[in-house]
Design a protein around this motif. Structure first.
Motif, PDB file in Angstrom:
ATOM      1  N   VAL A  39      19.415  10.306  43.817  1.00 27.17           N
ATOM      2  CA  VAL A  39      20.381   9.647  42.953  1.00 27.17           C
ATOM      3  C   VAL A  39      21.537  10.508  42.726  1.00 27.17           C
ATOM      4  N   THR A  40      22.663   9.949  42.883  1.00 26.34           N
ATOM      5  CA  THR A  40      23.924  10.622  42.316  1.00 26.34           C
ATOM      6  C   THR A  40      24.757  10.003  41.395  1.00 26.34           C
ATOM      7  N   PHE A  41      25.492  10.510  40.699  1.00 27.37           N
ATOM      8  CA  PHE A  41      26.308  10.066  39.472  1.00 27.37           C
ATOM      9  C   PHE A  41      27.484  10.104  39.584  1.00 27.37           C
ATOM     10  N   GLN A  42      28.292   9.315  38.740  1.00 26.28           N
ATOM     11  CA  GLN A  42      29.681   9.081  38.828  1.00 26.28           C
ATOM     12  C   GLN A  42      30.317  10.095  37.664  1.00 26.28           C
ATOM     13  N   LEU A  43      31.656  10.457  37.939  1.00 26.19           N
ATOM     14  CA  LEU A  43      32.422  11.348  36.901  1.00 26.19           C
ATOM     15  C   LEU A  43      32.796  10.531  36.077  1.00 26.19           C
ATOM     16  N   LYS A  44      32.608  10.999  34.751  1.00 28.40           N
ATOM     17  CA  LYS A  44      33.425  10.140  33.727  1.00 28.40           C
ATOM     18  C   LYS A  44      34.812  10.274  33.560  1.00 28.40           C
TER      19      LYS A  44
ATOM     20  N   LYS B 259      33.672  -8.824  35.579  1.00 35.15           N
ATOM     21  CA  LYS B 259      34.105  -7.774  34.601  1.00 35.15           C
ATOM     22  C   LYS B 259      33.545  -6.401  34.685  1.00 35.15           C
ATOM     23  N   THR B 260      34.244  -5.302  34.754  1.00 36.09           N
ATOM     24  CA  THR B 260      34.079  -4.025  34.982  1.00 36.09           C
ATOM     25  C   THR B 260      33.991  -3.212  33.678  1.00 36.09           C
ATOM     26  N   ARG B 261      32.998  -2.498  33.188  1.00 36.87           N
ATOM     27  CA  ARG B 261      33.095  -1.850  31.964  1.00 36.87           C
ATOM     28  C   ARG B 261      32.858  -0.276  32.313  1.00 36.87           C
ATOM     29  N   LEU B 262      32.775   0.132  33.646  1.00 37.98           N
ATOM     30  CA  LEU B 262      32.708   1.333  33.903  1.00 37.98           C
ATOM     31  C   LEU B 262      33.811   2.341  33.408  1.00 37.98           C
ATOM     32  N   ASP B 263      33.150   3.562  32.819  1.00 35.05           N
ATOM     33  CA  ASP B 263      34.252   4.390  32.235  1.00 35.05           C
ATOM     34  C   ASP B 263      34.131   5.682  33.144  1.00 35.05           C
ATOM     35  N   SER B 264      33.667   5.501  34.558  1.00 31.50           N
ATOM     36  CA  SER B 264      33.295   6.617  35.289  1.00 31.50           C
ATOM     37  C   SER B 264      33.711   6.072  37.019  1.00 31.50           C
ATOM     38  N   LYS B 265      33.777   7.236  37.775  1.00 30.91           N
ATOM     39  CA  LYS B 265      33.998   6.845  39.196  1.00 30.91           C
ATOM     40  C   LYS B 265      33.360   7.657  40.175  1.00 30.91           C
ATOM     41  N   VAL B 266      33.138   7.348  41.314  1.00 28.07           N
ATOM     42  CA  VAL B 266      32.524   8.154  42.235  1.00 28.07           C
ATOM     43  C   VAL B 266      33.411   9.327  42.674  1.00 28.07           C
ATOM     44  N   MET B 267      32.995  10.472  42.733  1.00 28.83           N
ATOM     45  CA  MET B 267      33.816  11.673  42.961  1.00 28.83           C
ATOM     46  C   MET B 267      34.450  11.577  44.297  1.00 28.83           C
ATOM     47  N   ARG B 268      35.808  12.038  44.282  1.00 22.99           N
ATOM     48  CA  ARG B 268      36.476  11.646  45.453  1.00 22.99           C
ATOM     49  C   ARG B 268      36.539  12.986  46.337  1.00 22.99           C
ATOM     50  N   SER B 269      36.606  12.542  47.590  1.00 25.27           N
ATOM     51  CA  SER B 269      36.270  13.812  48.803  1.00 25.27           C
ATOM     52  C   SER B 269      37.519  14.714  48.698  1.00 25.27           C
TER      53      SER B 269
ATOM     54  N   ARG C 186      32.080  19.376  37.891  1.00 25.14           N
ATOM     55  CA  ARG C 186      31.996  18.066  38.735  1.00 25.14           C
ATOM     56  C   ARG C 186      30.735  18.033  39.654  1.00 25.14           C
ATOM     57  N   PHE C 187      30.478  19.058  40.346  1.00 22.11           N
ATOM     58  CA  PHE C 187      29.439  18.860  41.370  1.00 22.11           C
ATOM     59  C   PHE C 187      28.090  18.603  40.551  1.00 22.11           C
ATOM     60  N   ILE C 188      27.963  19.497  39.461  1.00 17.92           N
ATOM     61  CA  ILE C 188      26.451  19.441  38.771  1.00 17.92           C
ATOM     62  C   ILE C 188      26.677  18.183  38.051  1.00 17.92           C
ATOM     63  N   SER C 189      27.586  17.465  37.573  1.00 21.79           N
ATOM     64  CA  SER C 189      27.714  15.919  36.931  1.00 21.79           C
ATOM     65  C   SER C 189      27.101  15.031  37.797  1.00 21.79           C
ATOM     66  N   ILE C 190      27.653  15.209  39.323  1.00 25.28           N
ATOM     67  CA  ILE C 190      27.610  14.043  40.253  1.00 25.28           C
ATOM     68  C   ILE C 190      25.971  14.443  40.857  1.00 25.28           C
ATOM     69  N   GLY C 191      25.612  15.676  40.735  1.00 22.42           N
ATOM     70  CA  GLY C 191      24.509  16.103  41.246  1.00 22.42           C
ATOM     71  C   GLY C 191      23.116  16.177  40.548  1.00 22.42           C
ATOM     72  N   SER C 192      22.969  15.901  39.439  1.00 24.93           N
ATOM     73  CA  SER C 192      22.110  16.225  38.423  1.00 24.93           C
ATOM     74  C   SER C 192      22.110  15.400  36.985  1.00 24.93           C
ATOM     75  N   ASP C 193      21.166  15.587  36.214  1.00 22.78           N
ATOM     76  CA  ASP C 193      21.271  14.675  35.160  1.00 22.78           C
ATOM     77  C   ASP C 193      21.166  15.552  33.986  1.00 22.78           C
ATOM     78  N   GLU C 194      20.942  15.256  32.532  1.00 20.06           N
ATOM     79  CA  GLU C 194      21.036  16.233  31.503  1.00 20.06           C
ATOM     80  C   GLU C 194      19.917  17.107  31.351  1.00 20.06           C
ATOM     81  N   ASN C 195      18.679  16.973  32.085  1.00 16.50           N
ATOM     82  CA  ASN C 195      17.591  17.576  32.070  1.00 16.50           C
ATOM     83  C   ASN C 195      17.281  18.271  33.254  1.00 16.50           C
ATOM     84  N   SER C 196      18.294  18.654  34.071  1.00 14.38           N
ATOM     85  CA  SER C 196      17.991  19.258  35.318  1.00 14.38           C
ATOM     86  C   SER C 196      17.883  20.806  35.496  1.00 14.38           C
ATOM     87  N   ILE C 197      17.585  21.464  36.657  1.00 18.33           N
ATOM     88  CA  ILE C 197      17.577  22.756  36.951  1.00 18.33           C
ATOM     89  C   ILE C 197      18.506  22.942  37.897  1.00 18.33           C
ATOM     90  N   ILE C 198      19.675  23.694  37.634  1.00 13.59           N
ATOM     91  CA  ILE C 198      20.554  24.278  38.791  1.00 13.59           C
ATOM     92  C   ILE C 198      20.438  25.552  39.109  1.00 13.59           C
TER      93      ILE C 198
END
Length: 550
Positions: free
Chosen positions: A196-201, A310-320, A356-368
């Protein structure tokens, strides 16, 4: 799949299994802004020691539990003065020990040494990574191609998620045929199907429209990929009907899926370039449930009718392509100078890149985890993110160099407490960590148990080797007849006395009150008859030679 071969490969493929298991010795804790003699068990760790051995020491507690890994290994440019130090039992490799790795043309085994160094570390990182976890590895073109093949072999080609191109020096340097301005970061998952990957706000995101649910923008409902067309996805090719006489909110139009009077038929637009009809992104059942709610009719400035979402997203997929100044190495250098007042570290990674890496690769309770910690940017990024969103991320840093305490840990202390002067003062993030030194091995020569490491470390190792799960400390072993735990209806006993010899006999078994389907008992001797052991499902393991190695 293409594979990579190099000098010593056959000797390092399983070298991670031969690495001695060493304990982690706590040196101090840091909490409430001050250093304390005792650890605070916050979950944040900074470890000083060889990262191969340190990774091995983390297995009992963290195998399969690390959510996001970032590493910045030596790029093997020939100018880094890194030394190959892994004690692999092979004559050719032993000759490399203690040698500074040189440049191409000077050191003909430069790439072989780097690959031999990386392989066992990546194997252990793979073990530590959670099933849904991801790993990012910074690298430049000296070893990029080799690293890609290495990762395909260890993590699997199907788990390659992408390759980031990152601005390292925006202006470049005028020597050689190309002024190099970029480097890379390989992005892999452990299990693509579970990832599960996440988007950047997007902090400055602007919305044009608003309804009862909030702000939104418009997004075409048709699929922009012409590979999805009426032939390949016939279930997604159907008409909507738009009522031109009924404007609803914000000058949008009422739509439906059935023809009514003079309603206008609307199909997905045809690709202008290929001339191929497109299809919708939603099937009929989903569209029916959101009619005039999240999908509506719209008329373009040229009078064309469209169906939009209607799109309400305030984030996007990280660009390469990560080429803004916030992720350049110059920014990282400036950050370290701001913290320490001078240039303490060469080519540190910038905090924003790691955020940015941590934001798309983990959530608020992750181990890095970062096993090439350097100046400690990864911990800095974790602490900043926790302060920003109230998260509870934990970091584990490993650094083998002598500056692990004076730079790596010191930077984390200053980030926690705040740093800088006058208008450039940065408020502290708060937080805490424990600082560890890689300690003694659990086994001495000839696999003799090193009793000096203490009973808790011995039990932690035994429990992990038997169950591959984290050990929960036992308050009083003798109280429960030396039972250290139960897993899958098997009881585990460690009948151990520091200054005495232990024997499993019928008197010992008579004291066991806890019922289980099987009993695995560690002790010095066993006087039970084989028939009795078979009947009662008892397995005896002699201390210490039968302790399972991993």
């Amino acid at each position: 799949m293409p594979t990579l071969n190099w000098i010593g490969k056959e000797k390092v493929i399983n070298h991670h299994q031969d690495v001695p298991y060493k304990i982690l010795e706590p040196q101090y804790g840091f909490a409430d802004g001050v250093q304390q003699s005792e650890p605070n068990n916050s979950g944040n760790k900074i470890i000083h020691g060889d990262n191969l051995e340190a990774l091995k020491s983390l297995l009992p507690e963290f195998e399969g539990k690390v959510n996001c890994i970032y590493i910045d290994p030596p790029y093997n440019t020939g100018n880094e003065s890194w030394v190959y130090n892994d004690n692999v039992n092979h004559p050719k490799i032993k000759k490399w020990l203690g040698e500074v790795v040189g440049k191409d043309g000077e050191d003909l085994t430069r790439h072989d040494k780097w690959l031999c160094m990386m392989y066992p570390r990546l194997k252990l990182l793979h073990k530590l990574l959670a099933k849904e976890g991801v790993i990012f590895i910074s690298i430049d073109d000296n070893e990029h191609a080799h690293l890609k093949l290495l990762m395909d072999e260890i993590f699997g080609q199907k788990n390659f998620l992408g390759d980031f191109v990152i601005s390292s020096s925006p202006s470049g340097i005028d020597y050689g045929p190309i002024g190099k301005t970029h480097e890379y970061a390989l992005f892999y998952s452990k299990n693509y199907n579970s990832t599960v990957t996440f988007q950047l706000k997007e902090e400055d995101k602007k919305f044009k429209y608003k309804d009862d649910k909030g702000e939104f923008n418009l997004y075409p409902l048709y699929n922009g990929n012409v590979a999805f067309n009426p032939e390949t996805r016939p279930n997604l090719y159907y008409p909507f009907y738009l009522n031109p006489n009924n404007k609803i909110e914000n000058d949008f139009y009422e739509i439906g899926l059935e023809k009514k009077n003079d309603w206008i038929e609307v199909y997905p637009v045809v690709s202008q370039k290929e001339g191929i009809p497109r299809v919708w992104r939603w099937g009929k059942p989903k569209a029916a449930s959101e009619l005039n709610k999240e999908i509506i009719g719209y008329v373009t400035g040229s009078g064309e009718y469209r169906i939009v979402q209607k799109t309400r997203l305030d984030s996007k997929v990280m660009r390469s392509m990560q080429i803004d100044t916030e992720v350049s190495s110059r920014k990282g250098t400036a950050e370290v100078q701001h913290i320490f007042g001078d240039k303490k570290f060469s080519f540190p990674k910038p905090v924003d890149l790691l955020k940015r890496f941590i934001s798309i690769g983990s959530d608020e309770n992750s181990i890095i985890l970062d096993s090439f910690a350097g100046s400690g940017t990864t911990a800095h990024a974790v602490l900043n993110l926790n302060k920003q969103d109230g998260g509870n991320r934990k970091f584990i840093l490993i650094e083998m160099e002598d500056y692990a305490n004076t730079i790596t840990a010191e930077r984390v202390k200053r980030v926690i407490n705040g740093y800088g002067e006058d208008k450039k003062t940065v408020e502290g993030t708060g937080g805490s960590f424990d600082y560890y030194q890689l300690g003694e091995p659990l086994f001495l020569e000839e696999d003799i148990l090193n009793e000096a490491v203490g009973i808790e470390n011995i039990l932690k190792y035994i429990w992990y080797s038997e169950t591959r799960t984290t050990f929960i400390p036992v308050d009083n072993l003798e109280k429960d007849n030396y039972r250290i735990g139960t897993k899958d209806q098997t009881d585990y006993y460690f009948y151990y006395i520091v200054d005495g010899v232990t024997t499993v006999d019928y008197d010992f078994m008579a004291k066991i009150k806890h019922k289980a389907s099987q009993y695995i008992i560690y002790a010095d001797n066993c006087l039970l008859e084989k028939d009795f052991m078979l009947k009662h499902h008892i397995i005896f393991k002699k201390i210490p030679r039968d302790i399972t190695r991993f």
